[in-house]
Design an enzyme around this catalytic site. Structure first.
Site, PDB file in Angstrom:
ATOM      1  N   PHE A 185      94.719 113.148  36.495  1.00 24.30           N
ATOM      2  CA  PHE A 185      93.781 111.949  36.742  1.00 24.30           C
ATOM      3  C   PHE A 185      92.212 112.201  36.604  1.00 24.30           C
ATOM      4  O   PHE A 185      91.713 113.218  36.811  1.00 24.30           O
ATOM      5  CB  PHE A 185      93.896 111.682  38.246  1.00 24.30           C
ATOM      6  N   ASP A 203      95.773 118.419  44.607  1.00 30.24           N
ATOM      7  CA  ASP A 203      95.614 117.000  44.909  1.00 30.24           C
ATOM      8  C   ASP A 203      96.822 116.384  45.285  1.00 30.24           C
ATOM      9  O   ASP A 203      97.838 116.308  44.341  1.00 30.24           O
ATOM     10  CB  ASP A 203      94.973 116.351  43.586  1.00 30.24           C
ATOM     11  N   ARG A 250     104.426 101.334  35.879  1.00 26.16           N
ATOM     12  CA  ARG A 250     104.510 102.117  36.951  1.00 26.16           C
ATOM     13  C   ARG A 250     105.244 101.569  38.119  1.00 26.16           C
ATOM     14  O   ARG A 250     104.479 100.517  38.427  1.00 26.16           O
ATOM     15  CB  ARG A 250     103.274 102.895  37.081  1.00 26.16           C
ATOM     16  N   TYR A 275      94.374 105.601  50.855  1.00 27.72           N
ATOM     17  CA  TYR A 275      94.849 104.171  50.847  1.00 27.72           C
ATOM     18  C   TYR A 275      96.123 104.068  50.217  1.00 27.72           C
ATOM     19  O   TYR A 275      96.454 102.790  49.639  1.00 27.72           O
ATOM     20  CB  TYR A 275      93.818 103.415  50.032  1.00 27.72           C
ATOM     21  N   LYS A 276      96.658 105.242  49.571  1.00 25.17           N
ATOM     22  CA  LYS A 276      98.002 104.938  48.849  1.00 25.17           C
ATOM     23  C   LYS A 276      99.292 104.865  49.909  1.00 25.17           C
ATOM     24  O   LYS A 276      99.243 104.120  50.506  1.00 25.17           O
ATOM     25  CB  LYS A 276      98.154 106.188  47.603  1.00 25.17           C
TER      26      LYS A 276
HETATM   27  C1  LIG Z   1      94.085 107.894  43.239  1.00 23.58           C
HETATM   28  C2  LIG Z   1      93.943 109.210  42.798  1.00 23.58           C
HETATM   29  C3  LIG Z   1      92.633 109.503  42.818  1.00 23.58           C
HETATM   30  C4  LIG Z   1      91.373 108.678  43.488  1.00 23.58           C
HETATM   31  O1  LIG Z   1      90.052 109.275  43.730  1.00 23.58           O
HETATM   32  P1  LIG Z   1      89.265 108.105  44.662  1.00 23.58           P
HETATM   33  O2  LIG Z   1      88.087 109.063  44.966  1.00 23.58           O
HETATM   34  O3  LIG Z   1      89.694 107.786  45.957  1.00 23.58           O
HETATM   35  O4  LIG Z   1      88.912 106.845  43.711  1.00 23.58           O
HETATM   36  C5  LIG Z   1      92.020 110.737  42.732  1.00 23.58           C
HETATM   37  N1  LIG Z   1      92.949 111.704  41.975  1.00 23.58           N
HETATM   38  C6  LIG Z   1      94.195 111.433  42.161  1.00 23.58           C
HETATM   39  C7  LIG Z   1      95.218 112.386  41.229  1.00 23.58           C
HETATM   40  C8  LIG Z   1      94.689 110.133  42.095  1.00 23.58           C
HETATM   41  O5  LIG Z   1      95.948 109.911  42.008  1.00 23.58           O
END
Ligand SMILES: *Cc1c(COP(=O)(O)O)cnc(C)c1O
Length: 412
Positions: free
Chosen positions: A125, A197, A371, A222-223
Site C-alpha cells: 500500500f 501492517d 475487489r 475502520y476496515k
Molecule cells: C487501508 C490501509 C492503510 C490506511 O492508512 P490510513 O492512515 O488509515 O489512511 C494503510 N496501509 C494499508 C496496507 C492499508 O490497507
C-alpha cells in the site's frame, strides 16, 4: 454447487448468521466493501449518541474522569487485543495507521541502527512505502529501503544486514496473505525486527501475534473492525520492547504522568509511550462499541466462513462469467488468501460503478482490479451468489459501456 438454493441452505446452518443483526445494513445493497469501510453497528450508533448527548452534552469536561475518556486508548486497545492474538496490555488505540507506522518503524529502525537494509514490497500500500522512506531518512542511520517485486525474493534478503522487514500481512489488492509466524521466526533468527501492517487482517483472519513473537504491528480501525470513517488505529508491540519505546511523535499523553505537567519528558514504560496527544474521543467511543460485536465470536469460525464465502464467490463467478474476460487476481489456494477476492478486467473502472449502481458495492483498485471483501459477521452466502449473478448480467449485457459509468470519482 453455485445455485441460490445451495447458498440458502448454507445460510440456514451458518453458526455466525445471527451476528448480522448487530449491523445496520441497507436492505437494497450487497455490501462487499467492509475491507475498506466497515458498516455501522447499532452499538456504535448508540454509543455515539450517548457520548454526544450525555458525556459531552451534559457532563462536559468531567467525562474525562467519569466516563474514563482519558483511558480510552488502552481500553480500546484491550478490546482489539483478542482479535489479533495479543494480551490486553500489548495494544493501544491511537491516531491513524500511517502515523502509527511512522512511530513503530522509527522505533524499530533505532533498535537496529547498525543494520542498513529495510525490506518491503514494491506493491505494498503506497502510504506504507511513503512513510517508510520518511522514517528511514529521519532516523539518520544511513538505512535504505529495498523493495521486492515478489514475495519469493524476501527469504534471500533475511541476513545480518537486514534491519527491519515491513510487510502488509494481507495484500490490499490481491488478498495474498504472508506466513506471519514463519517470516517472523526467520527474521528474528537473523537478528532483525519485523513490522506487520494488519490493515486487511485484523477482524478478517485469526492472528497470533504473541505466539509468533512478532515485534510490532499496526492496523486500521475502520476496515473489518467497523469503527467508522477515519476511526482511530492501533499499535501492537512485543512485551520485551514495551519498556523502551522512544518514538518521534511522543507528546504529553506518552508521558508516564501527563497530568503532573512535568517540564522534563519521561516516557511511559508501557504501550502509552506510543501516544501523542489528546485522544479523539468520538472516534474511539464508536470503535469501542463496534468491537462489542466480536464478543463470543470464535475466530476459527470466522476464518472457516470467510474461506467458504470466498470459495463460493470464485466458483460462482468463474462458472457464470466464463468468457467475459475476468481473471482471478487472488491466490487460488484458500490458505494463501485473506478475506477478499480480486478479479482483473480491462474495463474494471467502468464495471465497478455499474455494479454499485445495481446494488453490489465492492471497489476498484487501479489499474484493473475489481475487489470484493467478505466479512463473515454480516455477509451471507446468498449475497455471494446474488453478487456473482449481477456481475454476470453487467458483463453479459455490457451494461458498463454506458457513458455514465465512465466518469471516475475522486475516491475509488
Ligand atoms: C487501508 C490501509 C492503510 C490506511 O492508512 P490510513 O492512515 O488509515 O489512511 C494503510 N496501509 C494499508 C496496507 C492499508 O490497507
Amino acid at each position: 454447487m453455485t445455485t441460490r438454493a445451495y447458498a440458502e441452505s448454507l445460510d440456514a446452518v451458518d453458526p455466525l448468521a445471527a451476528h448480522r443483526d448487530a449491523f445496520r445494513l441497507p436492505d437494497s445493497v450487497i455490501y462487499l466493501d467492509g475491507n475498506s469501510l466497515g458498516p455501522l453497528t447499532h452499538a456504535a450508533r448508540a454509543a455515539l449518541r450517548e457520548t454526544v448527548d450525555v458525556e459531552w452534552g451534559r457532563d462536559l469536561i468531567g467525562s474525562w474522569n467519569t466516563a474514563d475518556w482519558v483511558d480510552l486508548p488502552r481500553r480500546v486497545g484491550a478490546k482489539i487485543a483478542p482479535l489479533i492474538g495479543a494480551h490486553a496490555d500489548d495494544v493501544v488505540c491511537t491516531d491513524g495507521t500511517s502515523l502509527n507506522l511512522f512511530k513503530v518503524l522509527s522505533v524499530a529502525l533505532d533498535k537496529r541502527a547498525g543494520r542498513a537494509r529495510v525490506v518491503s514490497e514494491r506493491h505494498n500500500f503506497p502510504t506504507d512505502l511513503y512513510v517508510a522512506e520518511q522514517a528511514i531518512a529521519r532516523a539518520g542511520h544511513g538505512q535504505y529501503l529495498y523493495r521486492v517485486d515478489t514475495p519469493d525474493e524476501i527469504d534471500a534478503l533475511i541476513d545480518d544486514d537486514l534491519a527491519v522487514l515491513l510487510l502488509t500481512h494481507v495484500d490490499y489488492r490481491s488478498g495474498a496473505m504472508h506466513d506471519l509466524a514463519g517470516l517472523t521466526a526467520r527474521v528474528q533468527e537473523a537478528g532483525a525486527l519485523v513490522v506487520w501492517d494488519l490493515a486487511h487482517s485484523a477482524g478478517a483472519v485469526p492472528l497470533g501475534l504473541r505466539e509468533a513473537g512478532a515485534d510490532f504491528a499496526i492496523g486500521c480501525g475502520y476496515k473489518y473492525l467497523n469503527g467508522g470513517p477515519g476511526a482511530p488505529a492501533f499499535i501492537y508491540a512485543r512485551p520485551r520492547h514495551q519498556a523502551t519505546l522512544e518514538q518521534p511523535l511522543a507528546g504529553w499523553f506518552a508521558h508516564t504522568d501527563p497530568f503532573a505537567f512535568e517540564t522534563r519528558f519521561e516516557p511511559a514504560a508501557d504501550m502509552r509511550a506510543f501516544l501523542s496527544g489528546t485522544p479523539g474521543v468520538l472516534g474511539m467511543r464508536a470503535l469501542e462499541a463496534a468491537l462489542d460485536v466480536w464478543q463470543g465470536v470464535d475466530m476459527a469460525e470466522v476464518r472457516a466462513k470467510s474461506i467458504a464465502l470466498c470459495e463460493l464467490f470464485i466458483a460462482t463467478v468463474e462458472a457464470r462469467c466464463a468468457g467475459h474476460g475476468l481473471t482471478l487476481a487472488s491466490p487460488r489456494a484458500a490458505d494463501r488468501r485473506g478475506s477478499q477476492v480480486a478479479f482483473r478486467h480491462p474495463e474494471a473502472h467502468a464495471i465497478m460503478p455499474a455494479l454499485i449502481d445495481h446494488g453490489v458495492i465492492g471497489d476498484m483498485r487501479a489499474p484493473d482490479i475489481l475487489r470484493f471483501g467478505f466479512a463473515p459477521l454480516y455477509t451471507r452466502y446468498v449475497d455471494v451468489v446474488d453478487a456473482a449473478e449481477i456481475l454476470h448480467r453487467i458483463l453479459d449485457e455490457r451494461v458498463y459501456e454506458a457513458s455514465c459509468y465512465r466518469q471516475r470519482g475522486v475516491v475509488t
